[in-house]
Write an enzyme that holds these catalytic residues in place. Structure first.
Site, mmCIF file in Angstrom:
data_model
loop_
_atom_site.group_PDB
_atom_site.id
_atom_site.type_symbol
_atom_site.label_atom_id
_atom_site.label_comp_id
_atom_site.label_asym_id
_atom_site.label_seq_id
_atom_site.Cartn_x
_atom_site.Cartn_y
_atom_site.Cartn_z
ATOM 1 N N CYS A 7 0.832 -1.209 0.000
ATOM 2 C CA CYS A 7 0.000 0.000 0.000
ATOM 3 C C CYS A 7 0.867 1.260 0.000
ATOM 4 O O CYS A 7 1.518 1.569 0.999
ATOM 5 C CB CYS A 7 -0.915 -0.059 1.231
ATOM 6 S SG CYS A 7 -1.709 1.497 1.644
ATOM 7 N N CYS A 9 0.017 3.930 2.633
ATOM 8 C CA CYS A 9 0.431 3.456 3.970
ATOM 9 C C CYS A 9 1.898 3.808 4.209
ATOM 10 O O CYS A 9 2.276 4.255 5.292
ATOM 11 C CB CYS A 9 0.265 1.942 4.095
ATOM 12 S SG CYS A 9 -1.441 1.374 3.902
#
Length: 106
Positions: free
Chosen positions: A31, A34
């Site tokens: 991600c 993230c």
């Protein structure tokens, strides 16, 4: 100590039964957003050490906990107080926005 890695097994003791508020970051290796907010969370963990714990749950390694809390998109940030979710934010934010949100919530 900066952020704390938390597993499905340790979630109850590390987050639910924590003595103070805990910001939980639900994230994954793949991600991008993230990874973008990770340094900000590390800094917040250090700056607020003693008043806030920042925990990270890798949703790929530990799928039970995000499922239990209805995590659909990542990054999802949740603040737990006394074992309850008191606030949730989804998506990447600048460090200042995360700090503001934490201050407002606590």
């Amino acid at each position: 100590m900066a952020t704390k890695a938390v597993s499905d097994e340790s979630f109850e003791s590390d987050v639910i039964n924590a003595s103070g508020p805990v910001l939980v970051d639900f994230w994954a290796e793949w991600c991008g957003p993230c990874k973008q907010i990770s340094p900000a969370l590390e800094e917040i963990a250090e700056e607020m050490s003693g008043s806030l714990t920042v925990a990270k749950v890798n949703i790929d390694d530990h799928p039970m906990t995000p499922g239990k809390y209805g995590v659909r998109g990542i990054p999802t940030l949740m603040i737990f107080k006394d074992g309850q979710v008191v606030s949730t934010k989804i998506g990447a934010m600048a460090k200042g926005k995360i700090s503001e949100w934490v201050q407002e919530t606590l």
